[in-house]
Write an enzyme that holds these catalytic residues in place. Sequence first.
Site, PDB file in Angstrom:
ATOM      1  N   ASP A 161       0.827  -1.211   0.000  1.00 16.68           N
ATOM      2  CA  ASP A 161       0.000   0.000   0.000  1.00 16.68           C
ATOM      3  C   ASP A 161       0.861   1.261   0.000  1.00 16.68           C
ATOM      4  OD1 ASP A 161      -2.406   1.384   0.075  1.00 16.68           O
ATOM      5  OD2 ASP A 161      -3.182   0.337   1.818  1.00 16.68           O
ATOM      6  N   GLU A 198      -1.240   1.782  -5.152  1.00 17.36           N
ATOM      7  CA  GLU A 198      -1.072   3.236  -4.930  1.00 17.36           C
ATOM      8  C   GLU A 198      -2.256   3.989  -5.519  1.00 17.36           C
ATOM      9  OE1 GLU A 198      -1.033   3.746  -8.313  1.00 17.36           O
ATOM     10  OE2 GLU A 198       0.390   5.418  -8.076  1.00 17.36           O
ATOM     11  N   TRP A 199      -3.379   3.251  -5.673  1.00 17.38           N
ATOM     12  CA  TRP A 199      -4.695   3.822  -6.000  1.00 17.38           C
ATOM     13  C   TRP A 199      -4.765   4.483  -7.376  1.00 17.38           C
ATOM     14  CZ3 TRP A 199      -2.646   6.734  -1.404  1.00 17.38           C
ATOM     15  CH2 TRP A 199      -2.593   5.909  -0.274  1.00 17.38           C
ATOM     16  N   GLY A 200      -3.816   4.141  -8.252  1.00 15.30           N
ATOM     17  CA  GLY A 200      -3.827   4.737  -9.592  1.00 15.30           C
ATOM     18  C   GLY A 200      -3.305   6.158  -9.618  1.00 15.30           C
ATOM     19  N   ASP A 201      -2.750   6.633  -8.509  1.00 16.41           N
ATOM     20  CA  ASP A 201      -2.330   8.043  -8.408  1.00 16.41           C
ATOM     21  C   ASP A 201      -1.213   8.414  -9.377  1.00 16.41           C
ATOM     22  OD1 ASP A 201      -4.164   8.368  -6.444  1.00 16.41           O
ATOM     23  OD2 ASP A 201      -2.739   8.875  -4.848  1.00 16.41           O
ATOM     24  N   ASN A 202      -0.317   7.489  -9.632  1.00 14.71           N
ATOM     25  CA  ASN A 202       0.871   7.798 -10.453  1.00 14.71           C
ATOM     26  C   ASN A 202       0.872   7.009 -11.750  1.00 14.71           C
ATOM     27  OD1 ASN A 202       2.522   9.426  -8.304  1.00 14.71           O
ATOM     28  ND2 ASN A 202       1.795   7.587  -7.251  1.00 14.71           N
ATOM     29  N   ASP A 220     -10.374   3.472  -3.259  1.00 12.73           N
ATOM     30  CA  ASP A 220     -11.031   2.297  -2.677  1.00 12.73           C
ATOM     31  C   ASP A 220     -12.460   2.109  -3.180  1.00 12.73           C
ATOM     32  OD1 ASP A 220      -8.716   2.118  -1.294  1.00 12.73           O
ATOM     33  OD2 ASP A 220      -9.640   2.067   0.689  1.00 12.73           O
TER      34      ASP A 220
HETATM   35  C1  GAL Z   1      -6.134   1.353   1.547  1.00 11.19           C
HETATM   36  C2  GAL Z   1      -6.298   0.301   0.487  1.00 11.19           C
HETATM   37  C3  GAL Z   1      -7.391  -0.638   0.937  1.00 11.19           C
HETATM   38  C4  GAL Z   1      -6.992  -1.253   2.259  1.00 11.19           C
HETATM   39  C5  GAL Z   1      -6.702  -0.176   3.295  1.00 11.19           C
HETATM   40  C6  GAL Z   1      -6.139  -0.748   4.580  1.00 11.19           C
HETATM   41  O1  GAL Z   1      -5.113   2.234   1.192  1.00 11.19           O
HETATM   42  O2  GAL Z   1      -6.620   0.901  -0.745  1.00 11.19           O
HETATM   43  O3  GAL Z   1      -7.622  -1.619  -0.038  1.00 11.19           O
HETATM   44  O4  GAL Z   1      -5.857  -2.051   2.060  1.00 11.19           O
HETATM   45  O5  GAL Z   1      -5.782   0.759   2.786  1.00 11.19           O
HETATM   46  O6  GAL Z   1      -5.834   0.228   5.514  1.00 11.19           O
END
Ligand code: GAL
Length: 418
Positions: A161, A198-202, A220
């Site tokens: 993460d 990294e949520w697609g940020d980069n 998420d």
């Molecule tokens: C977020 C992630 C989630 C989960 C969560 C746990 O950053 O996108 O899928 O892992 O953290 O804290």
Amino acid sequence: MRRLIGRVFQAAFATVASAIVLGSLSASPGAAQKIEGLAPTPPMGWNSWNHYGCNIDEALIRETADALVSSGLRDAGYVNVNLDDCWHGERDENGNIQADPERFPSGMKALGDYLHARGLKFGIYSDAGTQTCAGRPGSQGYEFQDARRYAEWGVDYIKYDWCNTGEGAEQRNPREAYRTMSRAIAASGRPMVLSVCEWGDNEPWLWAGQYGHLWRTTGDIINCWDCTVGHGAWSSSGILPILDQQDKLRSFGGRDGWNDPDMMEVGNLPTLAENRSHFAMWAMLAAPLIIGSDVPGMTPEITAILANKRLIAINQDPLGRGAMKWIATPDWEIWAKPLTDGEWAIAMLNRGDEAQSISIDWAAVELKDDTFGHRAEFAQRSYTLTDAWSGKAAGDTRTALTSKVAPRDTAVFRLRPI
Ligand code: GAL
């Protein structure tokens, strides 16, 4: 002189060859270390986060593993059992990461053994920053030590993460961070899937495939059909907003490097139609199929959705192409996924709250995938149609197809050349 050059060359060749044999390419500093071949098709399994958040312990993980086996979900392909955030305790005096002793009193090695004995794989979660998103110890500066530890525990899969990686100009470079963990995994000597989060940020679809086997494309997911929920600096989104961000990325996903629109909320959505649509579209996208619900308490209807072998086969098709949005109206869409041997899957997604009668007059449409060069020639070739939900024959492409699709539901058909 020629002999000297020859010897230098031979020596260099021998070094490279032995580095490859040993799986250690540390000779070239910027080189990718990714272990290929671990995700030839999208990974399948379960993850604790969507349903349980931080509230996990070894009894829950074991119960879930047992339920994956007894429900048939393991045999359907869901083999990864992935612990998300909050399994961690403190580091010991030597910096070794330890499990939370209250929640995991038997330790992680024992948990890994439990899973492996049942034909399952062991997934774990860490973070490229100083702390995880839930404030547990992160792996920054401990990557090699943590990967070695995970290898000792028998870990097969790491979700990595991006919380607490610094702000602005001080932020950690994402490529460096994921490359370091990838190298740490290679150095540990145990093959482990690396899930980049990294949520697609980069724009990870442009680079993360060098280091990892899948990368999150969005923030998420949350268990609603069409909502976005703000949490201050970040937001989570339901099924449709996440789906709407995927079509443009399809050219980047494939064998050993999958676009990941996040773990599934199948079983957590309010209606069966929504759960069906969510599963159908994740199958069509060639997304990782990671269950995010309560497996021991799962209803037979939800198990049947997740275990549908025809939908799973569409997702796991070895060609590895995600679906493209083929025909779109504001209320409904038709997506098409090329499969091996010239077959196709077609999904009719009803986005709205009215039933829709959706028709395809095969003689009048063109199905072309310009990105990957696949095409269906309906004028020259006919295809049989199978309803992927029921397995029933649904005619062929010599006759137009009309399907009545309930609100928020999705019909799926497999096309086979005659
Ligand atoms: C977020 C992630 C989630 C989960 C969560 C746990 O950053 O996108 O899928 O892992 O953290 O804290």
